[in-house]
Design a protein around this motif. Sequence first.
Motif, PDB file in Angstrom:
ATOM      1  N   LYS A  23       0.833  -1.191   0.000  1.00 49.83           N
ATOM      2  CA  LYS A  23       0.000   0.000   0.000  1.00 49.83           C
ATOM      3  C   LYS A  23       0.880   1.258   0.000  1.00 49.83           C
ATOM      4  N   PRO A  24       0.340   2.403  -0.462  1.00 51.30           N
ATOM      5  CA  PRO A  24       1.127   3.634  -0.465  1.00 51.30           C
ATOM      6  C   PRO A  24       1.687   3.991   0.901  1.00 51.30           C
ATOM      7  N   ALA A  25       0.917   3.714   1.960  1.00 59.04           N
ATOM      8  CA  ALA A  25       1.408   4.011   3.309  1.00 59.04           C
ATOM      9  C   ALA A  25       2.656   3.203   3.640  1.00 59.04           C
ATOM     10  N   SER A  26       2.746   1.997   3.083  1.00 64.45           N
ATOM     11  CA  SER A  26       3.941   1.177   3.308  1.00 64.45           C
ATOM     12  C   SER A  26       5.167   1.860   2.712  1.00 64.45           C
ATOM     13  N   GLY A  27       5.004   2.443   1.529  1.00 66.39           N
ATOM     14  CA  GLY A  27       6.115   3.136   0.894  1.00 66.39           C
ATOM     15  C   GLY A  27       6.610   4.302   1.729  1.00 66.39           C
ATOM     16  N   PHE A  33      14.493   0.492  -2.882  1.00 62.71           N
ATOM     17  CA  PHE A  33      13.130  -0.043  -2.947  1.00 62.71           C
ATOM     18  C   PHE A  33      12.116   1.054  -2.621  1.00 62.71           C
ATOM     19  N   ALA A  34      12.417   1.849  -1.589  1.00 64.29           N
ATOM     20  CA  ALA A  34      11.520   2.943  -1.208  1.00 64.29           C
ATOM     21  C   ALA A  34      11.389   3.969  -2.324  1.00 64.29           C
ATOM     22  N   MET A  35      12.480   4.220  -3.039  1.00 64.55           N
ATOM     23  CA  MET A  35      12.422   5.170  -4.140  1.00 64.55           C
ATOM     24  C   MET A  35      11.479   4.681  -5.231  1.00 64.55           C
ATOM     25  N   GLY A  36      11.547   3.374  -5.544  1.00 64.11           N
ATOM     26  CA  GLY A  36      10.636   2.815  -6.533  1.00 64.11           C
ATOM     27  C   GLY A  36       9.183   2.988  -6.139  1.00 64.11           C
ATOM     28  N   LEU A  37       8.877   2.752  -4.874  1.00 66.20           N
ATOM     29  CA  LEU A  37       7.512   2.957  -4.395  1.00 66.20           C
ATOM     30  C   LEU A  37       7.083   4.410  -4.537  1.00 66.20           C
ATOM     31  N   SER A  38       7.987   5.341  -4.245  1.00 68.77           N
ATOM     32  CA  SER A  38       7.637   6.755  -4.341  1.00 68.77           C
ATOM     33  C   SER A  38       7.384   7.164  -5.782  1.00 68.77           C
ATOM     34  N   LEU A  39       8.132   6.598  -6.715  1.00 63.54           N
ATOM     35  CA  LEU A  39       7.901   6.920  -8.126  1.00 63.54           C
ATOM     36  C   LEU A  39       6.514   6.488  -8.569  1.00 63.54           C
ATOM     37  N   ARG A  40       6.075   5.340  -8.084  1.00 63.20           N
ATOM     38  CA  ARG A  40       4.730   4.873  -8.415  1.00 63.20           C
ATOM     39  C   ARG A  40       3.680   5.844  -7.876  1.00 63.20           C
ATOM     40  N   ARG A  41       3.939   6.397  -6.689  1.00 63.06           N
ATOM     41  CA  ARG A  41       2.971   7.303  -6.083  1.00 63.06           C
ATOM     42  C   ARG A  41       2.848   8.600  -6.873  1.00 63.06           C
ATOM     43  N   PHE A  42       3.960   9.111  -7.386  1.00 65.22           N
ATOM     44  CA  PHE A  42       3.927  10.395  -8.084  1.00 65.22           C
ATOM     45  C   PHE A  42       3.460  10.255  -9.532  1.00 65.22           C
ATOM     46  N   GLY A  43       4.004   9.285 -10.271  1.00 64.42           N
ATOM     47  CA  GLY A  43       3.569   9.051 -11.635  1.00 64.42           C
ATOM     48  C   GLY A  43       3.893  10.193 -12.586  1.00 64.42           C
ATOM     49  N   VAL A  44       3.282  10.138 -13.787  1.00 60.22           N
ATOM     50  CA  VAL A  44       3.481  11.153 -14.823  1.00 60.22           C
ATOM     51  C   VAL A  44       2.117  11.612 -15.313  1.00 60.22           C
ATOM     52  N   SER A  45       1.857  12.922 -15.270  1.00 61.14           N
ATOM     53  CA  SER A  45       0.575  13.443 -15.737  1.00 61.14           C
ATOM     54  C   SER A  45       0.775  14.876 -16.218  1.00 61.14           C
ATOM     55  N   GLY A  46       0.868  15.065 -17.529  1.00 58.38           N
ATOM     56  CA  GLY A  46       1.044  16.394 -18.089  1.00 58.38           C
ATOM     57  C   GLY A  46       2.440  16.940 -17.894  1.00 58.38           C
ATOM     58  N   ASN A  47       2.680  18.149 -18.389  1.00 57.44           N
ATOM     59  CA  ASN A  47       3.975  18.830 -18.250  1.00 57.44           C
ATOM     60  C   ASN A  47       5.138  17.988 -18.774  1.00 57.44           C
TER      61      ASN A  47
END
Length: 316
Positions: A28-32, A213-227
């Motif tokens: 879950k995101p909280a785990s990250g 591993f934590a960095m990978g989880l954070s990238l999933r949370r932020f994602g890519v949307s515009g810009n």
Amino acid sequence: MSPLTETVLFVFSLVALGYLAGFTGYLKPASGEGIADFAVSVAMPLLLFQTMVTSDFHGVAPWPLWGAYFTAVAITWAAGHFVTTRIFGRDARAGVVGGVSSAYSNVVLLGAPFILGIFGPSGFEVLSLLVSVHLPIMMMASIVLFEMFGRSGGEPVHPLRIIRSFLRRLFINPLIIGILAGLAWRLGGAPLPDLVMRLVNALADTAGPVALFAMGLSLRRFGVSGNVRPALALSALKLFLMPALVLALVWLLGLPPLTAKVAVVVAALPSGVNSYLIAVQFNTGQALASNQMTIATACAVVTTAFWLTVVVHVFG
């Protein structure tokens, strides 16, 4: 497969595993957030404490290293600000976000395990010299620029407020605490008790893989949307302009080969989550910062291998 290539793939595979764990919902995101907190607040400070206590730094002179690296930071930051405001037409506050995204290397979650894996403990000692001033300098620059561009209504900047804010954030930062505690123990001259050393070593040894591993989880949370276009432009500055500047400066200054290689590789690292956090503080450019961080990290699989090849060719 060469050891260099294998190490690069190993490092980014751990990031990819973290991303996959978030993408599939396995964690879950909280785990990250919890894993990242452990890496930044416990494991990394203990790794820095261990390094300060046990390392001799091989007579590395920090001033030329700091001068070369932060000159490149200043030029790249200015370029990122210019690109964001003049080419893409964003306001000055978004320009600060663009500047910091272009110049703020991910020296903790990605840099520490990467440098350890490529250059070993001697390389991490050089990295520690950068980390010891990287956070204070980048924090101070961000706070000053926030005071300049982040206030509405033309409110004047108060120097004492800037200094208080800087000192408060500096001395509650776990990484700075780890460095200062290690230096204080080193100056005291007493050896660490065996039990304490075992505890420090056990937790410090987890810093690298947990951070990646934590960095990978954070990238999933932020994602890519515009810009996407400005994020690509800022990523190009981060992954090509900044390491090229550091390479030229360390070569001109004649830094020792290992010091020069670490400086260039650190400059070639993608941006970290701090650029996004600064955007949140400004309340502008959040999507730009998160997209740039994600895109730059994905591209860094290739670009860091390129710069590693260059520094090995130039410095041996």
